[in-house]
Design an enzyme around this catalytic site. Structure first.
Site, PDB file in Angstrom:
ATOM      1  N   ASP A 136       1.021  -1.452   0.253  1.00 57.93           N
ATOM      2  CA  ASP A 136      -0.174   0.091   0.089  1.00 57.93           C
ATOM      3  C   ASP A 136       0.511   1.031   0.565  1.00 57.93           C
ATOM      4  O   ASP A 136       2.261   1.050   0.826  1.00 57.93           O
ATOM      5  CB  ASP A 136      -0.910  -0.172   1.360  1.00 57.93           C
ATOM      6  CG  ASP A 136      -1.719   1.123   1.138  1.00 57.93           C
ATOM      7  OD1 ASP A 136      -2.549   1.467  -0.187  1.00 57.93           O
ATOM      8  OD2 ASP A 136      -2.387   0.857   2.135  1.00 57.93           O
ATOM      9  N   ASN A 144      -0.923  12.687  -5.941  1.00 58.85           N
ATOM     10  CA  ASN A 144      -2.972  13.553  -6.791  1.00 58.85           C
ATOM     11  C   ASN A 144      -3.207  14.435  -6.433  1.00 58.85           C
ATOM     12  O   ASN A 144      -3.583  15.290  -7.181  1.00 58.85           O
ATOM     13  CB  ASN A 144      -3.350  12.333  -6.213  1.00 58.85           C
ATOM     14  CG  ASN A 144      -3.546  10.850  -7.499  1.00 58.85           C
ATOM     15  OD1 ASN A 144      -3.377  10.639  -8.294  1.00 58.85           O
ATOM     16  ND2 ASN A 144      -4.183   9.604  -7.131  1.00 58.85           N
ATOM     17  N   HIS A 149      -3.285  14.304 -11.234  1.00 59.84           N
ATOM     18  CA  HIS A 149      -3.791  12.779 -11.716  1.00 59.84           C
ATOM     19  C   HIS A 149      -3.166  11.991 -12.556  1.00 59.84           C
ATOM     20  O   HIS A 149      -2.978  10.484 -12.186  1.00 59.84           O
ATOM     21  CB  HIS A 149      -5.752  12.254 -12.012  1.00 59.84           C
ATOM     22  CG  HIS A 149      -5.790  12.737 -10.273  1.00 59.84           C
ATOM     23  ND1 HIS A 149      -6.784  11.612  -9.273  1.00 59.84           N
ATOM     24  CD2 HIS A 149      -6.797  13.163 -10.512  1.00 59.84           C
ATOM     25  CE1 HIS A 149      -7.403  11.532  -8.957  1.00 59.84           C
ATOM     26  NE2 HIS A 149      -7.824  13.116  -8.939  1.00 59.84           N
ATOM     27  N   ASP A 153      -0.396   8.795 -11.943  1.00 65.87           N
ATOM     28  CA  ASP A 153      -0.751   7.484 -12.987  1.00 65.87           C
ATOM     29  C   ASP A 153       1.037   7.023 -13.325  1.00 65.87           C
ATOM     30  O   ASP A 153       1.057   5.977 -13.050  1.00 65.87           O
ATOM     31  CB  ASP A 153      -1.643   7.441 -13.992  1.00 65.87           C
ATOM     32  CG  ASP A 153      -3.505   7.535 -13.802  1.00 65.87           C
ATOM     33  OD1 ASP A 153      -3.580   7.477 -12.228  1.00 65.87           O
ATOM     34  OD2 ASP A 153      -3.638   8.552 -14.652  1.00 65.87           O
ATOM     35  N   ASP A 179      -4.163   2.279  -5.241  1.00 65.72           N
ATOM     36  CA  ASP A 179      -2.875   2.899  -4.883  1.00 65.72           C
ATOM     37  C   ASP A 179      -2.467   1.205  -4.135  1.00 65.72           C
ATOM     38  O   ASP A 179      -1.125   1.365  -3.772  1.00 65.72           O
ATOM     39  CB  ASP A 179      -2.737   3.997  -3.618  1.00 65.72           C
ATOM     40  CG  ASP A 179      -3.000   4.118  -3.044  1.00 65.72           C
ATOM     41  OD1 ASP A 179      -3.654   2.701  -2.303  1.00 65.72           O
ATOM     42  OD2 ASP A 179      -2.765   4.608  -1.529  1.00 65.72           O
TER      43      ASP A 179
END
Length: 205
Positions: A136, A144, A149, A153, A179
């Site tokens: 995680d 973000n 974003h 990505d 994530d």
């Protein structure tokens, strides 16, 4: 479609042109022919790969049934062969989309759930030790929110690449959440899995 001339096909069995990778279909068709001639079945259809002259192949579907003459005497088998390559490619694309994460290209949560179940069942039967690593990304939301974003990505794609490079062919790597990543390490005791987890953390950080 096969590029073989008629003169090259005379005297050859139909099954001789079935591609070697469809060996199971080849045996099935032989049995189907026998069943049709004996009257056990009245029709059948099979999908398989048919060889081309140059060594390549294409997907086809045959529909076969007994052939009777005007006196209703069984004299052979008739059928049609249809090229289904386009349909097969579409099916493969749909299957890929269903089992892979569209952003990173690695397997998705659906694939993970199925593989986890299969591996758990295997461990129960064989007592072989498998290990699950869960990853995680801390503070990913900050990336973000601050960078957008698109940048987030790119980070996810890079993480997926780094993990893929450290995944054996027998292991399963999946993106199971925004994530979140998971690695199923097959036939791997806990001490070896810990070493792998330390190496992954070192590379990512």
């Amino acid at each position: 479609c096969t590029e073989f001339m008629v003169s090259e096909s005379i005297g050859q069995l139909f099954t001789d042109f079935i591609h070697e990778s469809s060996f199971q279909a080849k045996q099935y068709i032989k049995e189907s022919f026998a069943d049709l001639l004996s009257g056990n079945i009245t029709q059948d259809h099979v999908e398989f790969k048919l060889s081309k002259k140059g060594g390549d192949f294409f997907w086809c579907e045959i529909n076969i049934s007994p052939y009777f003459n005007d006196d209703h005497v069984l004299v052979g088998i008739s059928g049609t062969v249809d090229d289904i390559s386009v349909r097969k490619k579409a099916d493969q694309r749909l299957e890929h989309v269903a089992l892979h994460d569209t952003l990173t290209g690695i397997h998705n949560r659906y694939y993970f759930d199925n593989e986890l179940k299969n591996i758990a069942n295997s461990a129960t039967r064989t007592n072989i030790v498998h290990t699950l690593l869960y990853l995680d990304l801390d503070h990913f939301k900050v990336i973000n929110d601050s960078q957008g974003h698109h940048q987030g990505d790119l980070v996810l794609k890079e993480i997926a690449r780094l993990l893929s490079e450290r995944t054996r062919s027998s292991d399963v790597l999946c993106r199971i959440g925004g994530d979140e990543f998971a690695m199923l390490l097959t036939n791997t005791p806990v001490d070896e899995a810990k070493k792998a987890a330390v190496e992954i953390c070192r590379v990512i950080t």
